[in-house]
Each structure stands twice: as C-alpha cells, then as structure tokens.
Design a protein around this motif. Structure first.
Motif, PDB file in Angstrom:
ATOM      1  N   LEU A   1       0.822  -1.202   0.000  1.00 22.96           N
ATOM      2  CA  LEU A   1       0.000   0.000   0.000  1.00 22.96           C
ATOM      3  C   LEU A   1       0.864   1.264   0.000  1.00 22.96           C
ATOM      4  O   LEU A   1       0.468   2.290  -0.542  1.00 22.96           O
ATOM      5  N   TRP A   2       2.035   1.197   0.631  1.00 20.84           N
ATOM      6  CA  TRP A   2       2.915   2.364   0.710  1.00 20.84           C
ATOM      7  C   TRP A   2       3.760   2.524  -0.554  1.00 20.84           C
ATOM      8  O   TRP A   2       4.325   3.592  -0.792  1.00 20.84           O
ATOM      9  N   LEU A   3       3.860   1.519  -1.368  1.00 20.11           N
ATOM     10  CA  LEU A   3       4.688   1.579  -2.581  1.00 20.11           C
ATOM     11  C   LEU A   3       4.255   2.690  -3.545  1.00 20.11           C
ATOM     12  O   LEU A   3       5.115   3.437  -4.036  1.00 20.11           O
ATOM     13  N   PRO A   4       2.959   2.878  -3.823  1.00 25.02           N
ATOM     14  CA  PRO A   4       2.582   3.997  -4.698  1.00 25.02           C
ATOM     15  C   PRO A   4       2.941   5.359  -4.103  1.00 25.02           C
ATOM     16  O   PRO A   4       3.359   6.264  -4.820  1.00 25.02           O
ATOM     17  N   LEU A   5       2.829   5.486  -2.790  1.00 29.94           N
ATOM     18  CA  LEU A   5       3.200   6.741  -2.143  1.00 29.94           C
ATOM     19  C   LEU A   5       4.699   6.999  -2.287  1.00 29.94           C
ATOM     20  O   LEU A   5       5.125   8.123  -2.537  1.00 29.94           O
ATOM     21  N   LEU A   6       5.497   5.971  -2.156  1.00 33.35           N
ATOM     22  CA  LEU A   6       6.938   6.093  -2.359  1.00 33.35           C
ATOM     23  C   LEU A   6       7.235   6.527  -3.795  1.00 33.35           C
ATOM     24  O   LEU A   6       8.086   7.399  -4.028  1.00 33.35           O
ATOM     25  N   ALA A   7       6.516   5.975  -4.760  1.00 32.62           N
ATOM     26  CA  ALA A   7       6.705   6.364  -6.165  1.00 32.62           C
ATOM     27  C   ALA A   7       6.344   7.833  -6.374  1.00 32.62           C
ATOM     28  O   ALA A   7       7.036   8.557  -7.106  1.00 32.62           O
ATOM     29  N   VAL A   8       5.288   8.312  -5.717  1.00 31.22           N
ATOM     30  CA  VAL A   8       4.896   9.719  -5.826  1.00 31.22           C
ATOM     31  C   VAL A   8       5.986  10.609  -5.256  1.00 31.22           C
ATOM     32  O   VAL A   8       6.355  11.631  -5.847  1.00 31.22           O
TER      33      VAL A   8
END
Length: 141
Positions: A6-13
C-alpha cells in the motif's frame, strides 16, 4: 506485506516529486547564470526574458539553459501590448485568467509573443517596456 504494497505507490509519488523538484531547481540555476548579463530579467516555467539596454532576449527554459532564443531591439518595436487569451488588456482591473502574453509587433509586420504565468508581472514588464520605448523616442527626437 499488504501494508508495504500500500505504501509503494506513495513512495513512487515522493520519488517523482523529488525528481521534478530537482529538474526545476536545475532550470532556475541555468536561468541565474544566463540572467547575470541583463539589466532586468524574469523567469517562469513558460519563458525567460531579459533586457539589456535596448535589446530584449527571450527563450524557453531548460536544465541546460534557454533554448529558442530570440533577440529584438526596442527600436524595431512598433506596438507593444499585453494580451489575455489573445485579446488586448484595456483595463488593469480586467480579470487575468487565461493565457497571458506580451505581444511585440514590429514595423515589418512580425509579431512576437512572450508568455507569462503571472499577469501582474506581465503588466509590470509592459509598463517598464513602454517607459523604455518612450525614453528611446524622446532621445531620438
């Protein structure tokens, strides 16, 4: 495991924002080096503009410096006006939403358009260039 995914997209942003910030920082650094040669200059995401004496120079900002540079003498300018969405600004209190450009028309019929993101800055440049044009006309008279 699910929380990590779930945190992976936030890291990409965050990585994308950091890259965009670094990219813009490099553009500003290139502008500062370029602008040192001018009496007056402006930078925004659409265009760089500099004035040295009677010459105006503008181009698009990149990380390596400005590209598509155009230089025009104030003596060649026959008409100078501020336009919003292609329409001349007749009243300074006019709403400044839309595509803001400083239009420079020469006696030979060419029209150059310098884009601005900030209408107040464009208005200040228009006034300053009108003053420069008046000073040129009075000096030549």
């Amino acid at each position: 495991m699910e929380r990590g995914l779930l945190w992976l997209p936030l890291l990409a942003v965050f990585i994308g924002l950091a890259w965009a910030g670094w990219h813009e920082y490099q553009k500003v650094q290139a502008y500062e080096a370029w602008a040192a040669q001018f009496d007056r200059s402006k930078y925004d995401i659409k265009a760089m503009l500099g004035q040295r004496g009677d010459d105006l120079t503008w181009g698009r900002p990149t990380r390596q410096g400005p590209i598509d540079l155009t230089t025009l003498s104030l003596q060649a300018i026959a008409d100078l006006r501020l336009e919003i969405n292609g329409q001349p600004v007749v009243d300074e209190t006019q709403p400044a939403k839309g595509k803001v450009e400083l239009a420079l028309a020469t006696a030979s019929g060419e029209t150059y358009r310098i884009p601005f993101t900030d209408s107040d800055l464009a208005l200040r440049w228009e006034k300053a260039l009108h003053q420069s044009l008046q000073a040129l006309k009075s000096a030549s008279a």
